[in-house]
Design a protein around this motif. Structure first.
Motif, PDB file in Angstrom:
ATOM      1  N   LEU A   1       3.548  10.133   5.642  1.00 52.24           N
ATOM      2  CA  LEU A   1       5.017  10.669   5.507  1.00 52.24           C
ATOM      3  C   LEU A   1       5.201  11.949   6.344  1.00 52.24           C
ATOM      4  O   LEU A   1       6.519  12.006   6.789  1.00 52.24           O
ATOM      5  N   GLY A   2       4.402  12.620   6.551  1.00 56.42           N
ATOM      6  CA  GLY A   2       4.508  13.914   7.328  1.00 56.42           C
ATOM      7  C   GLY A   2       4.623  13.538   8.921  1.00 56.42           C
ATOM      8  O   GLY A   2       5.371  14.271   9.391  1.00 56.42           O
ATOM      9  N   LEU A   3       4.157  12.720   9.176  1.00 57.10           N
ATOM     10  CA  LEU A   3       4.189  12.145  10.709  1.00 57.10           C
ATOM     11  C   LEU A   3       5.744  11.775  11.037  1.00 57.10           C
ATOM     12  O   LEU A   3       6.291  12.126  11.884  1.00 57.10           O
ATOM     13  N   LEU A   4       6.202  10.752   9.821  1.00 57.69           N
ATOM     14  CA  LEU A   4       7.691  10.434   9.962  1.00 57.69           C
ATOM     15  C   LEU A   4       8.568  11.524  10.016  1.00 57.69           C
ATOM     16  O   LEU A   4       9.565  11.598  10.933  1.00 57.69           O
ATOM     17  N   GLY A   5       8.151  12.699   9.193  1.00 56.06           N
ATOM     18  CA  GLY A   5       9.172  13.746   8.910  1.00 56.06           C
ATOM     19  C   GLY A   5       9.284  14.381  10.402  1.00 56.06           C
ATOM     20  O   GLY A   5      10.081  14.824  10.935  1.00 56.06           O
ATOM     21  N   LEU A   6       7.983  14.439  11.282  1.00 58.11           N
ATOM     22  CA  LEU A   6       7.777  15.078  12.395  1.00 58.11           C
ATOM     23  C   LEU A   6       8.792  14.404  13.547  1.00 58.11           C
ATOM     24  O   LEU A   6       9.577  14.954  14.340  1.00 58.11           O
ATOM     25  N   ILE A   7       8.708  13.075  13.476  1.00 55.74           N
ATOM     26  CA  ILE A   7       9.384  12.197  14.712  1.00 55.74           C
ATOM     27  C   ILE A   7      10.844  12.543  14.251  1.00 55.74           C
ATOM     28  O   ILE A   7      11.552  12.557  15.324  1.00 55.74           O
ATOM     29  N   GLY A   8      11.039  12.358  13.073  1.00 61.55           N
ATOM     30  CA  GLY A   8      12.616  12.573  12.642  1.00 61.55           C
ATOM     31  C   GLY A   8      13.279  13.640  12.732  1.00 61.55           C
ATOM     32  O   GLY A   8      14.462  13.816  13.172  1.00 61.55           O
ATOM     33  N   GLY A   9      12.545  15.025  12.260  1.00 62.38           N
ATOM     34  CA  GLY A   9      12.923  16.142  12.171  1.00 62.38           C
ATOM     35  C   GLY A   9      12.799  17.030  13.097  1.00 62.38           C
ATOM     36  O   GLY A   9      13.529  18.005  13.482  1.00 62.38           O
ATOM     37  N   GLY A  10      11.803  17.174  13.986  1.00 64.27           N
ATOM     38  CA  GLY A  10      11.208  17.786  14.970  1.00 64.27           C
ATOM     39  C   GLY A  10      12.188  17.898  16.183  1.00 64.27           C
ATOM     40  O   GLY A  10      12.347  19.041  16.801  1.00 64.27           O
ATOM     41  N   PRO A  11      12.835  16.818  16.423  1.00 67.00           N
ATOM     42  CA  PRO A  11      13.916  16.839  17.781  1.00 67.00           C
ATOM     43  C   PRO A  11      15.036  17.723  17.464  1.00 67.00           C
ATOM     44  O   PRO A  11      15.680  18.114  18.480  1.00 67.00           O
TER      45      PRO A  11
ATOM     46  N   GLU B   1       0.881  -1.237   0.079  1.00 70.73           N
ATOM     47  CA  GLU B   1       0.170   0.171   0.082  1.00 70.73           C
ATOM     48  C   GLU B   1       0.701   1.143  -0.052  1.00 70.73           C
ATOM     49  O   GLU B   1       1.795   1.320   0.925  1.00 70.73           O
ATOM     50  N   GLN B   2       0.319   2.214  -0.746  1.00 67.76           N
ATOM     51  CA  GLN B   2       1.398   3.230  -1.186  1.00 67.76           C
ATOM     52  C   GLN B   2       1.157   4.117   0.136  1.00 67.76           C
ATOM     53  O   GLN B   2      -0.036   4.525   0.699  1.00 67.76           O
ATOM     54  N   PRO B   3       2.155   4.821   0.973  1.00 66.50           N
ATOM     55  CA  PRO B   3       1.955   5.632   2.341  1.00 66.50           C
ATOM     56  C   PRO B   3       1.337   6.870   1.823  1.00 66.50           C
ATOM     57  O   PRO B   3       1.515   7.425   0.809  1.00 66.50           O
ATOM     58  N   SER B   4       0.307   7.267   2.581  1.00 65.20           N
ATOM     59  CA  SER B   4      -0.257   8.449   2.437  1.00 65.20           C
ATOM     60  C   SER B   4       0.523   9.872   2.941  1.00 65.20           C
ATOM     61  O   SER B   4       1.569   9.619   3.600  1.00 65.20           O
ATOM     62  N   TRP B   5       0.303  11.021   2.348  1.00 63.33           N
ATOM     63  CA  TRP B   5       1.159  12.104   2.656  1.00 63.33           C
ATOM     64  C   TRP B   5       1.221  12.699   4.093  1.00 63.33           C
ATOM     65  O   TRP B   5       2.288  13.002   4.569  1.00 63.33           O
ATOM     66  N   ARG B   6       0.202  12.022   4.912  1.00 58.10           N
ATOM     67  CA  ARG B   6      -0.046  12.434   6.376  1.00 58.10           C
ATOM     68  C   ARG B   6       0.800  11.617   6.935  1.00 58.10           C
ATOM     69  O   ARG B   6       1.632  12.156   7.854  1.00 58.10           O
TER      70      ARG B   6
END
Length: 281
Positions: A200-210, A193-198
């Motif tokens: 992917l955005g959550l992954l970016g927040l987890i990885g980049g937010g810190p 299943e292709q991942p949703s933009w939402r």
């Protein structure tokens, strides 16, 4: 440069991780493009490792010189040296142990003799996510821990007046984070299943937010020991990523392309540092 500007730049450095995430929705990305970007990041990080270590070691050497020639405290030197060694070990080995733990979770989620425990792991711990999505989340979490220590180094450097070095970290970590997105979405390439933009955005927040959070915390305290500790954490984390990227580069093949791009990244790191020194930032 004001605290608000440093925090904003710290947020920018963390947000560049979003640049690589859209590849999670692409099924046939050019291998040469991935190899080139990975190698470029490796070269930049090699320079950044040198830069971070040099700034971390300088206060320790100054403390040693003070103890030997000026009657300074040997206790201060021993304390700073311990902080440097323990911080680097913690930054490096915490990610090594996290990687080992993640590998165990991946084994539990694999189909085969342990299929029942894999399903139990997926539903109980991953909230119903597929094993590929859960693995991507775990990778983003590990990268987030690493980026927090990078943010600490940015904030602490700015707090003690090392603006040029803080800007160098922001640029370097920003370029580095841009490539980390590829590592996060790598498991998704084989997902049905292709991942949703939402997502992917959550992954970016987890990885980049810190990165932003670390910059915020790092600006709150100013002390030599804290500065050395934060730089040591960043150095250990960078060393871990360099080792991992080197393994990735080897698997990509394209030795000539990879070697040139590693050199280009190293050259880019020094060139950026020279420009910042020239403008006196």
């Amino acid at each position: 440069m004001s605290s608000t500007q440093i925090l904003a730049l710290g947020a920018v450095a963390g947000s560049t991780i979003l640049l690589g995430l859209p590849l999670g929705r692409v099924r046939n990305a050019d291998v040469r493009l991935k190899a080139g970007l990975s190698a470029l990041a490796t070269g930049i990080l090699i320079f950044l490792l040198y830069d971070v270590l040099s700034h971390g070691v300088d206060p320790v050497e100054s403390s040693l010189q003070s103890a030997v020639h000026d009657g300074g405290s040997w206790f201060d030197f021993a304390g700073l040296a311990a902080v440097l060694g323990v911080g680097a070990a913690l930054g490096l080995m915490s990610l090594v142990y996290y990687d080992r733990w993640m590998a165990r979770q991946r084994e539990k989620s694999m189909l085969g003799p342990g299929a029942a425990s894999a399903a139990e792991f997926e539903v109980g711990w991953a909230g119903g996510m597929s094993p590929a999505r859960w693995l991507a989340t775990l990778i983003a979490t590990g990268i987030g821990l690493h980026n927090f220590s990078e943010g600490l180094a940015i904030g602490q450097s700015a707090a003690v007046g090392e603006i040029s070095f803080a800007l160098m970290l922001i640029i370097g970590f920003g370029l580095h984070n841009a490539t980390e997105g590829f590592g996060i979405v790598a498991p998704l390439s084989g997902d049905s299943e292709q991942p949703s933009w939402r997502f992917l955005g959550l992954l970016g927040l987890i990885g980049g937010g810190p990165t932003f959070l670390g910059t915020l915390v790092g600006q709150a305290w100013t002390s030599t020991a804290l500065s050395v500790g934060f730089l040591a954490l960043a150095a250990g984390s960078i060393l871990y990523v360099v080792i991992e990227l080197s393994n990735v580069n080897r698997r990509f093949g394209h030795k000539l392309l990879v070697t040139w791009m590693v050199f280009a990244g190293l050259f880019l790191g020094f060139a950026t540092d020279f420009v910042l020194s020239a403008v006196g930032g």
